[in-house]
Scaffold this motif. Structure first.
Motif, short mmCIF file in Angstrom:
data_model
loop_
_atom_site.label_atom_id
_atom_site.label_comp_id
_atom_site.label_asym_id
_atom_site.label_seq_id
_atom_site.Cartn_x
_atom_site.Cartn_y
_atom_site.Cartn_z
N LEU A 111 57.73 20.15 12.48
CA LEU A 111 57.01 19.84 11.60
C LEU A 111 55.59 20.46 11.53
N TRP A 115 51.33 17.73 7.92
CA TRP A 115 52.69 17.43 7.22
C TRP A 115 52.80 16.14 6.30
N THR A 116 53.71 16.16 5.45
CA THR A 116 53.29 15.04 4.49
C THR A 116 54.29 13.84 4.94
N GLN A 118 56.46 12.08 3.50
CA GLN A 118 57.93 12.25 3.01
C GLN A 118 58.52 13.24 4.12
N GLU A 119 57.93 14.17 4.57
CA GLU A 119 58.68 15.18 5.41
C GLU A 119 58.83 14.27 6.82
N LEU A 122 61.77 11.87 6.10
CA LEU A 122 63.12 12.70 6.08
C LEU A 122 63.73 13.08 7.40
N THR A 123 62.52 13.66 8.03
CA THR A 123 62.93 14.27 9.40
C THR A 123 63.62 13.33 10.34
#
Length: 129
Positions: A111, A115-116, A118-119, A122-123
């Motif tokens: 990442l 980062w967001t 959401q990222e 999801l990761t």
């Protein structure tokens, strides 16, 4: 109380607080969220979690930290705990470090700062599946 943990390692406390807050908001009380400001402190946390029979699922580690780079730390973790999922968080890792972590630490994802949420979600969510 959960018997599984996610550990975040970064030398910037504001990053750690943000990660922990975002993880808690998305995963609620499913996991224990631990933070460490260095690889050395992370090893202490890992030892404490093991003593309490808490399984570490994921370690999210910064790359540029004093003392040891994140890829080196994650490689050490992978050698000792091959089932722990490793994620690198970085604003400035070189490609060689990412490749090395993929090859030697079974790096799941990288990442990039900033980062967001959401990222991050999801990761971590896909890594836990």
């Amino acid at each position: 109380m959960s018997s599984a943990a996610i550990l975040c390692v970064d030398d910037e406390i504001v990053i750690l607080e943000s990660l922990k807050e975002q993880l808690k908001r998305n995963f609620r009380d499913r996991y224990i969220y631990e933070v460490a400001e260095s690889a050395e402190e992370a090893w202490e946390v890992i030892e404490e979690l093991q003593e309490d029979d808490i399984k570490i699922l994921i370690i999210v580690s910064d790359w540029l930290m004093p003392g040891i780079k994140g890829d080196e730390f994650l490689i050490q973790v992978h050698h000792k705990f091959p089932k722990v999922v490793t994620v690198m968080l970085t604003g400035q890792a070189d490609e060689a470090a990412i490749v090395r972590a993929k090859q030697k630490a079974n790096l799941y994802a990288c990442l990039y700062k900033p980062w967001t949420e959401q990222e991050l979600y999801l990761t971590i969510d896909s890594a836990l599946e």
